[in-house]
Enzyme design. Structure first.
Site, PDB file in Angstrom:
ATOM      1  N   ASN A   9       0.914  -1.147   0.036  1.00 58.82           N
ATOM      2  CA  ASN A   9      -0.063   0.023  -0.121  1.00 58.82           C
ATOM      3  C   ASN A   9       0.782   1.378  -0.134  1.00 58.82           C
ATOM      4  OD1 ASN A   9      -1.838   2.133   0.641  1.00 58.82           O
ATOM      5  ND2 ASN A   9      -2.255   1.547   2.582  1.00 58.82           N
ATOM      6  N   TRP A  10       0.955   1.717  -1.056  1.00 53.40           N
ATOM      7  CA  TRP A  10       1.847   2.939  -1.336  1.00 53.40           C
ATOM      8  C   TRP A  10       1.412   4.245  -0.410  1.00 53.40           C
ATOM      9  CZ3 TRP A  10       3.833   3.114  -7.045  1.00 53.40           C
ATOM     10  CH2 TRP A  10       4.771   1.879  -7.337  1.00 53.40           C
ATOM     11  N   LYS A  11       0.104   4.394  -0.289  1.00 53.25           N
ATOM     12  CA  LYS A  11      -0.519   5.514   0.261  1.00 53.25           C
ATOM     13  C   LYS A  11      -0.048   6.696  -0.615  1.00 53.25           C
ATOM     14  CE  LYS A  11       0.455   3.558   4.740  1.00 53.25           C
ATOM     15  NZ  LYS A  11       0.141   3.878   6.130  1.00 53.25           N
ATOM     16  N   HIS A  95      -9.711   1.200   4.595  1.00 54.15           N
ATOM     17  CA  HIS A  95      -8.490   1.522   5.387  1.00 54.15           C
ATOM     18  C   HIS A  95      -8.383   2.415   6.365  1.00 54.15           C
ATOM     19  CE1 HIS A  95      -4.018   2.756   6.241  1.00 54.15           C
ATOM     20  NE2 HIS A  95      -3.865   1.786   5.779  1.00 54.15           N
ATOM     21  N   GLU A  97      -6.921   4.972   7.696  1.00 56.52           N
ATOM     22  CA  GLU A  97      -6.657   6.329   7.027  1.00 56.52           C
ATOM     23  C   GLU A  97      -7.984   6.825   6.568  1.00 56.52           C
ATOM     24  OE1 GLU A  97      -2.859   5.846   5.356  1.00 56.52           O
ATOM     25  OE2 GLU A  97      -2.065   5.100   7.466  1.00 56.52           O
ATOM     26  N   GLU A 169      -5.716  -4.785  10.490  1.00 53.74           N
ATOM     27  CA  GLU A 169      -4.716  -3.769  10.612  1.00 53.74           C
ATOM     28  C   GLU A 169      -5.048  -3.002  11.914  1.00 53.74           C
ATOM     29  OE1 GLU A 169      -2.737  -2.797   6.792  1.00 53.74           O
ATOM     30  OE2 GLU A 169      -4.282  -1.337   7.239  1.00 53.74           O
ATOM     31  N   GLY A 175       2.066   2.375  10.893  1.00 57.77           N
ATOM     32  CA  GLY A 175       3.190   3.348  10.606  1.00 57.77           C
ATOM     33  C   GLY A 175       3.713   3.823  11.872  1.00 57.77           C
ATOM     34  N   SER A 214       3.183  -2.268  10.173  1.00 56.21           N
ATOM     35  CA  SER A 214       4.614  -2.069  10.430  1.00 56.21           C
ATOM     36  C   SER A 214       5.295  -3.511  10.423  1.00 56.21           C
ATOM     37  CB  SER A 214       5.101  -1.773  11.963  1.00 56.21           C
ATOM     38  OG  SER A 214       4.492  -0.484  12.190  1.00 56.21           O
ATOM     39  N   GLY A 235       2.520  -1.105   4.380  1.00 55.98           N
ATOM     40  CA  GLY A 235       2.716   0.525   3.874  1.00 55.98           C
ATOM     41  C   GLY A 235       4.133   0.908   3.696  1.00 55.98           C
ATOM     42  N   GLY A 236       4.825   1.436   4.740  1.00 56.58           N
ATOM     43  CA  GLY A 236       6.181   2.135   4.629  1.00 56.58           C
ATOM     44  C   GLY A 236       6.950   1.191   3.948  1.00 56.58           C
TER      45      GLY A 236
HETATM   46  C1  PEP Z   1      -0.946   0.212   5.880  1.00 58.30           C
HETATM   47  O1  PEP Z   1      -1.012   1.781   5.937  1.00 58.30           O
HETATM   48  O2  PEP Z   1      -1.811  -0.236   5.591  1.00 58.30           O
HETATM   49  C2  PEP Z   1       0.386  -0.138   6.635  1.00 58.30           C
HETATM   50  C3  PEP Z   1       0.157  -1.374   7.062  1.00 58.30           C
HETATM   51  O3  PEP Z   1       1.236   0.608   6.957  1.00 58.30           O
HETATM   52  P1  PEP Z   1       2.700   0.098   7.771  1.00 58.30           P
HETATM   53  O4  PEP Z   1       3.072  -0.881   7.239  1.00 58.30           O
HETATM   54  O5  PEP Z   1       3.388   1.449   7.246  1.00 58.30           O
HETATM   55  O6  PEP Z   1       2.320   0.141   9.189  1.00 58.30           O
END
Ligand code: PEP
Length: 260
Positions: A9-11, A95, A97, A169, A175, A214, A235-236
């Site tokens: 998930n590049w956001k 999600h 966010e 999640e 994040g 994470s 994500g990251g």
């Molecule tokens: C996400 O936003 O779906 C996610 C899991 O982010 P991160 O891996 O950065 O915690």
């Protein structure tokens, strides 16, 4: 048997030059991995680039959200059929966010989920509790309500999960660098599967339930080794080629072992 899936998930990150380097590195590193599935969910403007580069590879692509309506006067919105026009296979819905920053309610998420399925997309339905909810002992109830909003209230039914994916999640892990322990994540994944099983045992056994929060190269293997964790939503770490590739390799390795 469930095949592990890793979805990036590049956001709201990326640009044409960086995306090309990331995708090209991923394509060549993942091309020989055939025991797991891989995908990236990119910002809308880069769907065309993703299609151009990923077509013919073993990496699928998708979007991070969609509009619940099919077409019309909805300035700024993107419909499910626009995503299929660009060859998307997946779309993330719900999600945290989108829920916390853009106000998506359980009801909106249910409509988006149904719109995605109707267009032939595979929705990746995100569920998860906040830290306060976990500390209050309400994590399972919150996640259960988020699931029920889609499966029961919106009447999509557990059968709709035949083409969908669930991503657990925990909001406190997204994040933040704080990952749920493999046992914490496993416990919630098993609870999600039990809830689905109360509607449809067969689907509960087949649906992919991903963990997100994470995930990194250093913890992916132990998370993916848990019996009810079927891969990750990343994500990251999905923005860093070596990290993303190592996470995909971990999923492939565990999947290959199970399939042997
Ligand atoms: C996400 O936003 O779906 C996610 C899991 O982010 P991160 O891996 O950065 O915690």
């Amino acid at each position: 048997m469930r095949v592990k899936l890793v979805a990036g998930n590049w956001k709201m990150h990326g640009n044409l030059v960086a995306n090309r380097a990331l995708l090209q590195a991923s394509i060549s590193a993942l091309s020989s991995l055939d025991a797991a599935k891989f995908a990236v969910c990119v910002p809308y403007p880069y769907l065309s680039q993703a299609r151009e580069l990923l077509n013919g590879s073993n990496i699928s692509w998708g979007a991070q959200d969609l509009c619940q309506f099919e077409s019309g006067a909805y300035t700024g919105a993107v419909s499910a059929s626009m995503l299929t026009d660009f060859g998307c296979r997946y779309v993330i819905v719900g999600h945290s966010e989108r829920r916390s920053v853009f106000g998506d309610t359980n009801e909106t998420v249910a409509l988006k989920y149904a719109a995605a399925l109707k267009a032939g997309l595979s929705p990746i339905l995100c569920v998860g509790e906040t830290l306060a909810e976990r500390e209050a002992g309400a994590a399972e109830a919150i996640v259960g309500a988020q699931l029920d909003a889609v499966l029961v209230l919106a009447r999509s039914g557990a059968q709709s999960l035949a083409r969908a994916v669930i991503a657990y999640e925990p909001v406190w892990a997204i994040g933040t660098g704080k990952t749920a322990t493999p046992d914490q994540a496993q416990a919630m994944h098993a609870a999600i599967r039990r809830r689905i099983a109360s509607q449809d045992q067969g689907i509960a056994g087949r649906v992919n339930v991903l963990y997100g929060g994470s995930v990194k190269a250093g913890n992916a293997g132990e998370l993916f080794a848990m019996p009810d964790i079927d891969g990750g939503l990343i994500g990251g770490a999905s923005l860093v080629a070596e990290e993303f590739i190592a996470i995909c390799r971990a999923a492939n390795q565990v999947s290959a072992k199970v399939q042997a």
